[in-house]
Design a protein around this motif. Structure first.
Motif, PDB file in Angstrom:
ATOM      1  N   ILE A  90      -5.206  32.149  78.401  1.00 36.21           N
ATOM      2  CA  ILE A  90      -5.348  32.744  79.736  1.00 36.21           C
ATOM      3  C   ILE A  90      -4.563  31.980  80.798  1.00 36.21           C
ATOM      4  N   ASP A  91      -3.932  30.888  80.402  1.00 36.73           N
ATOM      5  CA  ASP A  91      -3.185  30.035  81.335  1.00 36.73           C
ATOM      6  C   ASP A  91      -4.082  29.640  82.510  1.00 36.73           C
ATOM      7  N   GLU A  92      -5.202  29.055  82.148  1.00 32.02           N
ATOM      8  CA  GLU A  92      -6.212  28.674  83.140  1.00 32.02           C
ATOM      9  C   GLU A  92      -5.606  27.805  84.238  1.00 32.02           C
ATOM     10  N   GLN A 123       6.925  30.905  93.754  1.00 32.41           N
ATOM     11  CA  GLN A 123       7.688  32.134  93.995  1.00 32.41           C
ATOM     12  C   GLN A 123       7.827  33.000  92.736  1.00 32.41           C
ATOM     13  N   LYS A 124       8.026  32.366  91.600  1.00 28.13           N
ATOM     14  CA  LYS A 124       8.197  33.030  90.299  1.00 28.13           C
ATOM     15  C   LYS A 124       9.262  34.134  90.315  1.00 28.13           C
ATOM     16  N   PRO A 125      10.491  33.772  90.696  1.00 25.63           N
ATOM     17  CA  PRO A 125      11.561  34.766  90.660  1.00 25.63           C
ATOM     18  C   PRO A 125      12.134  34.945  89.243  1.00 25.63           C
ATOM     19  N   GLY A 126      12.896  35.994  89.051  1.00 36.25           N
ATOM     20  CA  GLY A 126      13.667  36.194  87.829  1.00 36.25           C
ATOM     21  C   GLY A 126      12.865  36.092  86.553  1.00 36.25           C
ATOM     22  N   ILE A 127      13.362  35.300  85.641  1.00 39.45           N
ATOM     23  CA  ILE A 127      12.756  35.136  84.310  1.00 39.45           C
ATOM     24  C   ILE A 127      11.333  34.607  84.409  1.00 39.45           C
ATOM     25  N   LEU A 128      11.009  33.869  85.453  1.00 42.22           N
ATOM     26  CA  LEU A 128       9.652  33.326  85.594  1.00 42.22           C
ATOM     27  C   LEU A 128       8.630  34.443  85.788  1.00 42.22           C
ATOM     28  N   LYS A 129       9.009  35.477  86.492  1.00 43.48           N
ATOM     29  CA  LYS A 129       8.116  36.631  86.657  1.00 43.48           C
ATOM     30  C   LYS A 129       7.847  37.272  85.299  1.00 43.48           C
ATOM     31  N   LYS A 130       8.887  37.435  84.507  1.00 45.68           N
ATOM     32  CA  LYS A 130       8.744  38.019  83.162  1.00 45.68           C
ATOM     33  C   LYS A 130       7.860  37.142  82.271  1.00 45.68           C
ATOM     34  N   LEU A 131       8.081  35.839  82.302  1.00 51.55           N
ATOM     35  CA  LEU A 131       7.301  34.932  81.458  1.00 51.55           C
ATOM     36  C   LEU A 131       5.835  34.886  81.865  1.00 51.55           C
ATOM     37  N   ASN A 132       5.553  35.186  83.117  1.00 54.00           N
ATOM     38  CA  ASN A 132       4.169  35.175  83.605  1.00 54.00           C
ATOM     39  C   ASN A 132       3.457  36.509  83.423  1.00 54.00           C
ATOM     40  N   ASP A 133       4.173  37.519  82.944  1.00 57.34           N
ATOM     41  CA  ASP A 133       3.581  38.829  82.701  1.00 57.34           C
ATOM     42  C   ASP A 133       2.793  38.768  81.401  1.00 57.34           C
ATOM     43  N   LYS A 134       1.500  38.818  81.512  1.00 56.20           N
ATOM     44  CA  LYS A 134       0.636  38.652  80.339  1.00 56.20           C
ATOM     45  C   LYS A 134       0.462  39.942  79.533  1.00 56.20           C
ATOM     46  N   SER A 135       1.023  41.052  80.013  1.00 60.97           N
ATOM     47  CA  SER A 135       0.831  42.343  79.346  1.00 60.97           C
ATOM     48  C   SER A 135       1.572  42.448  78.010  1.00 60.97           C
ATOM     49  N   HIS A 140       3.111  32.276  77.282  1.00 62.30           N
ATOM     50  CA  HIS A 140       4.154  31.401  77.824  1.00 62.30           C
ATOM     51  C   HIS A 140       3.561  30.411  78.821  1.00 62.30           C
ATOM     52  N   THR A 141       2.365  29.928  78.512  1.00 62.78           N
ATOM     53  CA  THR A 141       1.688  28.994  79.399  1.00 62.78           C
ATOM     54  C   THR A 141       2.557  27.776  79.686  1.00 62.78           C
ATOM     55  N   PHE A 142       3.202  27.252  78.674  1.00 66.34           N
ATOM     56  CA  PHE A 142       4.054  26.083  78.836  1.00 66.34           C
ATOM     57  C   PHE A 142       5.480  26.482  79.197  1.00 66.34           C
ATOM     58  N   LEU A 143       5.979  27.539  78.574  1.00 72.05           N
ATOM     59  CA  LEU A 143       7.392  27.902  78.741  1.00 72.05           C
ATOM     60  C   LEU A 143       7.749  28.235  80.181  1.00 72.05           C
ATOM     61  N   ASP A 144       6.897  28.952  80.893  1.00 69.29           N
ATOM     62  CA  ASP A 144       7.251  29.304  82.272  1.00 69.29           C
ATOM     63  C   ASP A 144       7.439  28.046  83.125  1.00 69.29           C
ATOM     64  N   ASP A 145       6.584  27.057  82.939  1.00 73.83           N
ATOM     65  CA  ASP A 145       6.719  25.817  83.698  1.00 73.83           C
ATOM     66  C   ASP A 145       7.932  25.009  83.243  1.00 73.83           C
ATOM     67  N   ILE A 146       8.216  25.026  81.958  1.00 72.14           N
ATOM     68  CA  ILE A 146       9.376  24.308  81.426  1.00 72.14           C
ATOM     69  C   ILE A 146      10.665  24.912  81.976  1.00 72.14           C
ATOM     70  N   VAL A 147      10.756  26.230  81.970  1.00 78.36           N
ATOM     71  CA  VAL A 147      11.957  26.896  82.493  1.00 78.36           C
ATOM     72  C   VAL A 147      12.116  26.608  83.982  1.00 78.36           C
ATOM     73  N   GLY A 148      11.030  26.693  84.738  1.00 77.68           N
ATOM     74  CA  GLY A 148      11.091  26.358  86.161  1.00 77.68           C
ATOM     75  C   GLY A 148      11.509  24.912  86.383  1.00 77.68           C
ATOM     76  N   ALA A 149      11.031  24.028  85.529  1.00 77.21           N
ATOM     77  CA  ALA A 149      11.375  22.607  85.646  1.00 77.21           C
ATOM     78  C   ALA A 149      12.842  22.358  85.315  1.00 77.21           C
ATOM     79  N   ILE A 150      13.369  23.052  84.316  1.00 79.67           N
ATOM     80  CA  ILE A 150      14.790  22.912  83.982  1.00 79.67           C
ATOM     81  C   ILE A 150      15.633  23.362  85.169  1.00 79.67           C
ATOM     82  N   ALA A 151      15.258  24.492  85.766  1.00 82.24           N
ATOM     83  CA  ALA A 151      15.984  24.987  86.946  1.00 82.24           C
ATOM     84  C   ALA A 151      15.880  23.992  88.105  1.00 82.24           C
TER      85      ALA A 151
END
Length: 171
Positions: A90-92, A123-135, A140-151
């Motif tokens: 659930i990405d608590e 803000q969760k722009p671009g790919i971050l919005k997609k990674l946060n879509d739980k539907s 992607h609990t870890f991946l969204d933060d990792i991608v944001g951190a790389i950026a």
């Protein structure tokens, strides 16, 4: 390929895992552009891509990618013990370990990365919005933060390289 351009097995695996999880280098470069375009008048996607590529050569970044993605995959496969399984599913909001791993990436290029990361994480722009879509059913609990951190790290690298260029001009 000389010793300075040869990719390690770890780097190859980290890059491959990003792609397998639906994240391309250009997706991250677009985030860098989002973060830095207002500060760099002639910023190009090539420049953003180059900085992302350089961040991905760092062992700390590669280890964070492998660790985070592995935990996301195990959660998708329901192979984690409870209550960790549910927490990652659930990405608590109060979990925070995903952000801690991301911060190991952000810190590679200095404290400015922290500001960039906090901003893009909200803000969760671009790919971050997609990674946060739980539907999608993917986790992607870890991946969204990792991608944001790389950026954020690539943005910091860009800022530092511009500052170094300015120092050279002043000398």
């Amino acid at each position: 390929m000389d010793k300075y351009t040869k990719k390690s097995e770890l780097e190859v695996k980290a890059r491959k895992l990003l792609t397998q999880r639906g994240v391309e280098l250009d997706d991250i470069a677009e985030l860098v552009y989002y973060l830095q375009s207002k500060y760099h008048e002639n910023l190009s996607m090539d420049e953003c891509r180059h900085n992302v590529d350089r961040v991905l050569t760092k062992r700390e970044v590669q280890n964070a990618i492998l660790t985070g993605i592995q935990l996301d995959v195990l959660a998708e496969q329901k192979k984690l013990d409870q209550p960790l399984q549910k927490t990652i599913e659930i990405d608590e909001g109060l979990y925070g370990v995903d952000e801690v791993i991301a911060l190991s990436i952000v810190n590679v290029y200095g404290s400015i990365g922290m500001t960039n990361f906090g901003y893009i994480d909200k803000q969760k722009p671009g790919i971050l919005k997609k990674l946060n879509d739980k539907s999608s059913g993917e986790i992607h609990t870890f991946l969204d933060d990792i991608v944001g951190a790389i950026a954020a790290a690539a943005s910091s690298r860009l800022a530092h390289s511009d500052a170094e260029d300015m120092d050279e001009v002043d000398i």
